[in-house]
Design a protein around this motif. Structure first.
Motif, PDB file in Angstrom:
ATOM      1  N   ALA A   1       1.044  -0.994  -0.307  1.00 40.08           N
ATOM      2  CA  ALA A   1      -0.050  -0.327  -0.244  1.00 40.08           C
ATOM      3  C   ALA A   1       1.198   1.361   0.259  1.00 40.08           C
TER       4      ALA A   1
ATOM      5  N   ARG B   1       1.955   1.683  -3.631  1.00 32.51           N
ATOM      6  CA  ARG B   1       1.360   2.431  -4.069  1.00 32.51           C
ATOM      7  C   ARG B   1       1.110   3.652  -3.783  1.00 32.51           C
ATOM      8  N   GLU B   2       0.887   4.150  -2.739  1.00 33.72           N
ATOM      9  CA  GLU B   2       0.825   5.717  -2.361  1.00 33.72           C
ATOM     10  C   GLU B   2       2.276   6.986  -3.189  1.00 33.72           C
TER      11      GLU B   2
END
Length: 222
Positions: free
Chosen positions: A153, A156-157
């Motif tokens: 995550a 992805r950020e």
């Protein structure tokens, strides 16, 4: 004298049995002193063993001798076994020698398969420990998976932030390029192209050009 208590209790009791003159009719040294004899195993197990051990089982006594590496001496003559005149069993160990009790500490007990067996309580404890370790391992695996998802995550950020940053940079670059182009482009025809220097030049040119005289008709008849 036994040195430093390093000799197992079984060996010290055995040494005492063989050395004790009172027990010679049932257990004693051989003439060479390199082995010992046990006579009349029935009487020996009933009269002698209970005085030194917590049992009167000859088989257990022999099993303990085997655990410590004692061997039964078998006499062979002319290819056949010599049948003793009486119930006589002889045992020998290279470190069990008359007059050399200091060698007893060199006699080591063998580890047998029976000793490696676990009791029910020990097995239950082992299973409990295994279950605890399994639970801890599952907890660690769960944390690793959770950390992996969190890491994905975060990546992805980071990728999204990089994409936004790139787009913003591209927009600013394009905006600055367009603004500079508009400032350098003229808005219309420059003033003075016709009314300025070119018009004055045209006026001076016209003033210096001679004018042809006009011809009037003479009015004579044709």
């Amino acid at each position: 004298m036994f040195v430093g208590g390093s000799v197992p209790a079984f060996l010290t009791k055995l040494w005492t049995l063989v050395e004790d003159p009172e027990t010679d009719p049932l257990i004693c040294w051989s003439p060479s002193g390199a082995s010992f004899h046990v006579f009349d195993q029935g009487r020996f197990s009933k009269e002698v063993l209970p005085k030194f051990f917590k049992h009167n089982n000859m088989a257990s006594f022999i099993r303990q001798l085997n655990m410590y590496g004692f061997r039964k001496v078998v006499h062979i003559e002319q290819g056949g076994l010599v049948k003793p005149e009486r119930d006589d069993t002889e045992f020998q160990h290279s470190f069990f020698i008359r007059g050399h009790e200091e060698l007893l500490e060199k006699i080591k007990r063998k580890v047998t398969n029976e000793e490696t067996k676990f009791t029910g309580e020990e097995i239950n404890k082992i299973l409990t420990d295994v279950q605890l370790m399994k639970g801890k391992q599952e907890s660690i695996d769960f944390r690793i998976v959770a950390m992996k998802h969190e890491n994905e995550a975060l990546w992805r950020e980071v990728a999204l932030l990089r994409q936004k940053h790139t787009q913003q940079t591209l927009r600013r670059t394009l905006s600055g390029t367009l603004s500079g182009t508009l400032r350098r482009t003229p808005s219309g025809t420059p003033s003075g192209t016709l009314s300025g220097t070119p018009s004055r030049t045209l006026s001076r040119t016209l003033s210096r050009t001679p004018v042809e005289p006009s011809v009037e008709p003479s009015g004579e008849p044709q």
